[in-house]
Motif scaffolding. Structure first.
Motif, PDB file in Angstrom:
ATOM      1  N   VAL A 299       0.833  -1.201   0.000  1.00 34.02           N
ATOM      2  CA  VAL A 299       0.000   0.000   0.000  1.00 34.02           C
ATOM      3  C   VAL A 299       0.873   1.259   0.000  1.00 34.02           C
ATOM      4  CG1 VAL A 299      -1.796   1.267   1.248  1.00 34.02           C
ATOM      5  CG2 VAL A 299      -1.926  -1.230   1.056  1.00 34.02           C
ATOM      6  N   GLY A 300       1.959   1.248   0.761  1.00 36.13           N
ATOM      7  CA  GLY A 300       2.859   2.406   0.778  1.00 36.13           C
ATOM      8  C   GLY A 300       3.438   2.701  -0.593  1.00 36.13           C
ATOM      9  N   TYR A 301       3.862   1.646  -1.293  1.00 31.95           N
ATOM     10  CA  TYR A 301       4.400   1.855  -2.648  1.00 31.95           C
ATOM     11  C   TYR A 301       3.309   2.355  -3.591  1.00 31.95           C
ATOM     12  CZ  TYR A 301       6.343   1.165  -7.246  1.00 31.95           C
ATOM     13  OH  TYR A 301       6.750   1.378  -8.543  1.00 31.95           O
ATOM     14  N   TRP A 302       2.131   1.755  -3.503  1.00 31.16           N
ATOM     15  CA  TRP A 302       1.048   2.185  -4.397  1.00 31.16           C
ATOM     16  C   TRP A 302       0.653   3.631  -4.138  1.00 31.16           C
ATOM     17  CZ3 TRP A 302      -1.907  -2.937  -3.195  1.00 31.16           C
ATOM     18  CH2 TRP A 302      -1.311  -3.978  -3.906  1.00 31.16           C
ATOM     19  N   ILE A 303       0.753   4.103  -2.890  1.00 34.99           N
ATOM     20  CA  ILE A 303       0.521   5.518  -2.592  1.00 34.99           C
ATOM     21  C   ILE A 303       1.602   6.356  -3.261  1.00 34.99           C
ATOM     22  CG2 ILE A 303       0.624   7.239  -0.729  1.00 34.99           C
ATOM     23  CD1 ILE A 303      -0.876   5.130   1.022  1.00 34.99           C
ATOM     24  N   THR A 304       2.838   5.921  -3.166  1.00 36.98           N
ATOM     25  CA  THR A 304       3.947   6.626  -3.815  1.00 36.98           C
ATOM     26  C   THR A 304       3.665   6.859  -5.298  1.00 36.98           C
ATOM     27  OG1 THR A 304       5.549   5.625  -2.301  1.00 36.98           O
ATOM     28  CG2 THR A 304       6.423   6.477  -4.389  1.00 36.98           C
ATOM     29  N   MET A 305       3.018   5.887  -5.924  1.00 40.75           N
ATOM     30  CA  MET A 305       2.841   5.913  -7.376  1.00 40.75           C
ATOM     31  C   MET A 305       1.547   6.587  -7.840  1.00 40.75           C
ATOM     32  SD  MET A 305       5.694   4.771  -8.191  1.00 40.75           S
ATOM     33  CE  MET A 305       5.478   4.693  -9.963  1.00 40.75           C
ATOM     34  N   ILE A 306       0.824   7.248  -6.939  1.00 43.07           N
ATOM     35  CA  ILE A 306      -0.392   7.973  -7.342  1.00 43.07           C
ATOM     36  C   ILE A 306      -0.019   9.017  -8.388  1.00 43.07           C
ATOM     37  CG2 ILE A 306      -2.177   9.606  -6.594  1.00 43.07           C
ATOM     38  CD1 ILE A 306      -2.123   8.172  -3.846  1.00 43.07           C
ATOM     39  N   ALA A 307      -0.681   8.945  -9.541  1.00 47.62           N
ATOM     40  CA  ALA A 307      -0.503   9.898 -10.648  1.00 47.62           C
ATOM     41  C   ALA A 307       0.961  10.033 -11.082  1.00 47.62           C
ATOM     42  CB  ALA A 307      -1.089  11.269 -10.283  1.00 47.62           C
TER      43      ALA A 307
ATOM     44  N   GLY B  74      -3.169  -3.478  13.735  1.00 46.92           N
ATOM     45  CA  GLY B  74      -3.072  -3.447  12.277  1.00 46.92           C
ATOM     46  C   GLY B  74      -2.948  -2.038  11.734  1.00 46.92           C
ATOM     47  N   PHE B  75      -3.656  -1.082  12.354  1.00 45.29           N
ATOM     48  CA  PHE B  75      -3.559   0.307  11.910  1.00 45.29           C
ATOM     49  C   PHE B  75      -2.140   0.824  12.109  1.00 45.29           C
ATOM     50  CE2 PHE B  75      -3.961   4.914  12.485  1.00 45.29           C
ATOM     51  CZ  PHE B  75      -4.604   5.255  11.295  1.00 45.29           C
ATOM     52  N   GLY B  76      -1.535   0.461  13.231  1.00 49.79           N
ATOM     53  CA  GLY B  76      -0.162   0.886  13.511  1.00 49.79           C
ATOM     54  C   GLY B  76       0.833   0.303  12.517  1.00 49.79           C
ATOM     55  N   ILE B  77       0.605  -0.951  12.115  1.00 51.49           N
ATOM     56  CA  ILE B  77       1.484  -1.574  11.124  1.00 51.49           C
ATOM     57  C   ILE B  77       1.374  -0.843   9.785  1.00 51.49           C
ATOM     58  CG2 ILE B  77       1.904  -3.690   9.786  1.00 51.49           C
ATOM     59  CD1 ILE B  77       0.952  -5.261  12.303  1.00 51.49           C
ATOM     60  N   MET B  78       0.154  -0.445   9.436  1.00 51.40           N
ATOM     61  CA  MET B  78      -0.087   0.190   8.139  1.00 51.40           C
ATOM     62  C   MET B  78       0.318   1.661   8.094  1.00 51.40           C
ATOM     63  SD  MET B  78      -1.395  -2.029   5.960  1.00 51.40           S
ATOM     64  CE  MET B  78      -2.050  -0.924   4.731  1.00 51.40           C
ATOM     65  N   VAL B  79       0.068   2.394   9.166  1.00 50.23           N
ATOM     66  CA  VAL B  79       0.140   3.853   9.094  1.00 50.23           C
ATOM     67  C   VAL B  79       1.544   4.385   8.806  1.00 50.23           C
ATOM     68  CG1 VAL B  79       0.420   4.417  11.560  1.00 50.23           C
ATOM     69  CG2 VAL B  79      -0.856   5.959  10.063  1.00 50.23           C
ATOM     70  N   ASP B  80       2.591   3.777   9.336  1.00 49.08           N
ATOM     71  CA  ASP B  80       3.930   4.309   9.069  1.00 49.08           C
ATOM     72  C   ASP B  80       4.304   4.150   7.593  1.00 49.08           C
ATOM     73  OD1 ASP B  80       4.216   1.464   9.846  1.00 49.08           O
ATOM     74  OD2 ASP B  80       6.355   1.810   9.522  1.00 49.08           O
ATOM     75  N   ASP B  81       3.842   3.064   6.967  1.00 51.45           N
ATOM     76  CA  ASP B  81       4.131   2.873   5.539  1.00 51.45           C
ATOM     77  C   ASP B  81       3.282   3.803   4.673  1.00 51.45           C
ATOM     78  OD1 ASP B  81       5.927   0.180   4.968  1.00 51.45           O
ATOM     79  OD2 ASP B  81       4.983   0.256   6.926  1.00 51.45           O
ATOM     80  N   VAL B  82       2.074   4.095   5.119  1.00 51.58           N
ATOM     81  CA  VAL B  82       1.242   5.081   4.419  1.00 51.58           C
ATOM     82  C   VAL B  82       1.937   6.440   4.462  1.00 51.58           C
ATOM     83  CG1 VAL B  82      -0.928   6.391   4.585  1.00 51.58           C
ATOM     84  CG2 VAL B  82      -0.954   3.885   4.729  1.00 51.58           C
ATOM     85  N   MET B  83       2.451   6.800   5.624  1.00 53.91           N
ATOM     86  CA  MET B  83       3.149   8.085   5.764  1.00 53.91           C
ATOM     87  C   MET B  83       4.417   8.114   4.908  1.00 53.91           C
ATOM     88  SD  MET B  83       2.528   8.508   9.848  1.00 53.91           S
ATOM     89  CE  MET B  83       3.164  10.157  10.080  1.00 53.91           C
TER      90      MET B  83
END
Length: 157
Positions: A88-96, A132-141
């Motif tokens: 998910v973090g990589y896919w956020i990086t690649m937005i547009a 699970g939110f904690g695992i995800m949120v740092d990669d989202v950031m």
């Protein structure tokens, strides 16, 4: 890294949380997970922006649950093999992002830098937020930081 229980990846939840098995790499599982995210991005890059953003929202919500379940099954908060968050973090990086392998590779490098370095407030979030939110949120950031850098680079060229 904690050894996986026998048959752990036979459970579809754990298999997904471990990035289709990419998180089982003995060294640098996050990097291998991100590399798998690049491969999965290949068809995703052709989605219209609104659908791509929706895909990210869905995979984030799913990821919170997947990562939480896999973490509980292992009895470890953020096992290194759980790499759905890297997807998910990589896919956020690649937005547009601009099209092409150079941009995919640049996004890969930028995301890995921010995911490993964890500048403020990523490091704080990683230490304070659990489940699970904690695992995800740092990669989202980290993905948002990498997204901003990638877009600045694209617009400056």
């Amino acid at each position: 890294m904690k050894k996986l229980p026998q048959g752990f990846l036979k459970n579809p939840v754990n298999f997904l949380a471990f990035g289709l098995g990419s998180g089982c790499a003995p060294k640098a599982p996050g990097t291998f997970g991100t590399a798998m995210a690049v491969l999965l991005y290949l068809p995703l890059q052709y989605l219209p922006l609104w659908l791509y953003l929706g895909f990210i929202v869905v995979t984030f919500i799913l990821g919170v649950w997947l990562c939480d379940q896999a973490s509980k099954a292992l009895g470890v908060h953020d096992h290194g093999g759980i790499v759905w968050d890297e997807f998910v973090g990589y896919w956020i990086t690649m937005i547009a992002a601009p099209a092409g392998w150079v941009w995919m590779l640049t996004g890969f490098v930028l995301f890995r830098i921010f995911d490993i370095w964890k500048p403020w407030p990523i490091k704080t979030a990683d230490k304070v937020i659990t489940g699970g939110f904690g695992i995800m949120v740092d990669d989202v950031m980290a993905g948002i930081y990498a997204l901003m850098c990638l877009q600045l680079l694209a617009f400056s060229l």
